[in-house]
Scaffold this active site. Structure first.
Site, PDB file in Angstrom:
ATOM      1  N   ASP A 165      27.739   4.806 113.476  1.00 37.79           N
ATOM      2  CA  ASP A 165      26.411   4.811 112.905  1.00 37.79           C
ATOM      3  C   ASP A 165      27.373   3.378 112.005  1.00 37.79           C
ATOM      4  O   ASP A 165      26.608   3.200 110.746  1.00 37.79           O
ATOM      5  CB  ASP A 165      25.711   5.720 111.649  1.00 37.79           C
TER       6      ASP A 165
ATOM      7  N   GLY B  15      19.434   5.599 116.616  1.00 39.62           N
ATOM      8  CA  GLY B  15      20.612   5.087 117.173  1.00 39.62           C
ATOM      9  C   GLY B  15      21.245   3.430 116.387  1.00 39.62           C
ATOM     10  O   GLY B  15      19.767   2.961 116.081  1.00 39.62           O
TER      11      GLY B  15
ATOM     12  N   ARG C 204      16.432   4.067 106.513  1.00 35.05           N
ATOM     13  CA  ARG C 204      17.473   4.406 106.872  1.00 35.05           C
ATOM     14  C   ARG C 204      19.184   4.056 106.170  1.00 35.05           C
ATOM     15  O   ARG C 204      18.503   3.422 106.605  1.00 35.05           O
ATOM     16  CB  ARG C 204      17.476   4.763 108.390  1.00 35.05           C
TER      17      ARG C 204
ATOM     18  N   GLN D 217      18.729  15.681 119.867  1.00 36.35           N
ATOM     19  CA  GLN D 217      18.866  13.868 120.876  1.00 36.35           C
ATOM     20  C   GLN D 217      19.729  13.838 122.386  1.00 36.35           C
ATOM     21  O   GLN D 217      19.507  13.046 122.933  1.00 36.35           O
ATOM     22  CB  GLN D 217      19.901  12.805 119.575  1.00 36.35           C
TER      23      GLN D 217
HETATM   24  O1  MRU Z   1      19.893   9.889 114.184  1.00 32.34           O
HETATM   25  P1  MRU Z   1      19.657   9.158 114.722  1.00 32.34           P
HETATM   26  O2  MRU Z   1      19.403   9.748 115.857  1.00 32.34           O
HETATM   27  O3  MRU Z   1      19.701   7.313 114.561  1.00 32.34           O
HETATM   28  O4  MRU Z   1      21.314   8.806 114.735  1.00 32.34           O
HETATM   29  C1  MRU Z   1      21.822   8.556 115.998  1.00 32.34           C
HETATM   30  C2  MRU Z   1      23.580   8.641 116.202  1.00 32.34           C
HETATM   31  O5  MRU Z   1      24.072   8.947 115.559  1.00 32.34           O
HETATM   32  C3  MRU Z   1      24.180   7.288 116.716  1.00 32.34           C
HETATM   33  O6  MRU Z   1      25.199   8.387 117.530  1.00 32.34           O
HETATM   34  C4  MRU Z   1      24.947   5.790 116.958  1.00 32.34           C
HETATM   35  O7  MRU Z   1      23.310   5.595 115.879  1.00 32.34           O
HETATM   36  C5  MRU Z   1      25.283   5.173 117.381  1.00 32.34           C
HETATM   37  S1  MRU Z   1      24.588   4.761 118.881  1.00 32.34           S
HETATM   38  C6  MRU Z   1      24.529   3.868 120.001  1.00 32.34           C
END
Ligand code: MRU
Length: 345
Positions: free
Chosen positions: A235, A47, A89, A194
């Site tokens: 993101d 996230g 990442r 998720q």
């Molecule tokens: O791969 P992830 O679980 O890190 O992806 C997370 C997301 O795409 C969320 O929607 C994004 O980070 C917003 S979190 C407030």
């Protein structure tokens, strides 16, 4: 009180191990920045806002781990840690934001010990601010929904994706706290779930009415009038209003447009990247095994080629509004996003 995803305690970083959810709620404790980098890489923590603060905490550990007596040496040790943390990442811009915010401290006229203390205190403050910012996002967004609305969300943009309270789920929490009854539809969010593992867990944990659907039922639920609005996190958001978020967001937004359902994005200003253009944003590609199986069970033939992007881009024409701590940007985004940042100054 919502779940606290990451915190600093006794010179260490404590995180919920999200790979173990929803079956067990376990915490991990790290004292080495390399462990924090691994945690980000392997989605123990994930996230965008949560990894931004975790990056900052990683540098706080690096400051404690460094034996430097001279300022130049400390800066070099922090630069080494920053590179390792940054490369975990590529898509969420909050990670770079968190790391840069800490590195700025080293530019101040301070001694080695003062820098160490300031790095730790700043990272702790960023964690506190994150919750406050999410509550402001929630308050701003709560005006958009009405009594008895059913709100769809994708992935997890909740307390678990932030330090606490959440962005998209923060808006849902604030809507409920304002006295309106709302229901949530959470997509399971293949390939690593998720939605079912985290959003469904977190909303149930907090007593919010939630139904889980397979990603493939987005069209069905919308076509049958079961969805009043959609809200997701982000993101990375560009000046043009292009939104990078979990793979599948683009499909949900397209389907929402088809059914005249408002589609909102909720994110802090630290998720905006006012410099990049859509084609320079790196989309993380993840391992094939996330797609060739479900959990430990193999569901695809050996040797199959796989395409597994972790994020996609939703264009501004599909987005009804972007909710931030400084207000809601509406189309045309070039102008409205600029105003949000002016309000910040
Ligand atoms: O791969 P992830 O679980 O890190 O992806 C997370 C997301 O795409 C969320 O929607 C994004 O980070 C917003 S979190 C407030």
């Amino acid at each position: 009180m919502t779940l606290k995803t990451v915190e600093w305690k006794d010179n260490s970083v404590i995180m919920i191990d999200q790979t173990k959810l929803p079956n067990s709620l376990e915490y991990v404790t790290y004292t080495d920045y390399n462990q924090v980098a691994d945690a980000i890489r392997t989605l123990v923590i994930r996230g965008a806002p949560a990894i931004g603060v975790s990056g900052a905490f990683g540098l706080a550990l690096a400051a404690l781990q460094s034996n430097a007596k001279e300022k130049d040496q400390l800066i070099q040790d922090l630069e080494t840690a920053k590179k390792i943390l940054f490369e975990t990442r590529p898509t969420a811009v909050n990670l770079a934001w968190g790391l840069e915010k800490i590195m700025k401290i080293t530019k101040d006229d301070k001694t080695v010990d003062e820098i160490r203390t300031s790095v730790i205190e700043t990272a702790k403050q960023m964690a506190k601010d994150d919750i406050q910012i999410n509550m402001s996002i929630g308050k701003n967004g709560s005006e958009l929904f009405s009594e008895n609305d059913t709100i769809m969300t994708h992935c997890n943009a909740g307390a678990l994706a932030t330090v606490g309270y959440g962005t998209a789920l923060g808006v849902i929490r604030a809507t409920k706290e304002s006295g309106k009854k709302v229901k949530v539809i959470a997509t399971e969010t293949r390939p690593i779930q998720q939605g079912s593992r985290l959003t469904a867990f977190e909303l149930k944990h907090d007593g919010i009415d939630v139904s889980l659907i397979p990603d493939t039922a987005v069209g069905y639920t919308m076509a049958n009038g079961l969805v009043d609005g959609v809200i997701v996190g982000a993101d990375r958001i560009l000046q043009t209003g292009h939104v990078f978020n979990k793979i599948g967001t683009y499909q949900v937004a397209t389907m929402a447009k088809q059914h005249n359902i408002p589609f909102y994005v909720a994110a802090p200003l630290s998720t905006f990247d006012l410099e990049s253009r859509p084609d320079n944003v790196i989309i993380e590609q993840r391992k094939a095994s996330e797609v060739t199986g479900i959990g430990d069970k193999r569901t695809a033939p050996d040797g199959i080629d796989v395409i597994n992007p972790a994020f996609d881009m939703t264009p501004p024409e599909l987005i009804s509004g972007i909710i931030t701590e400084n207000g809601i940007a509406k189309p045309p985004y070039g102008e409205s996003i600029r105003k949000l940042f002016e309000a910040k100054k």
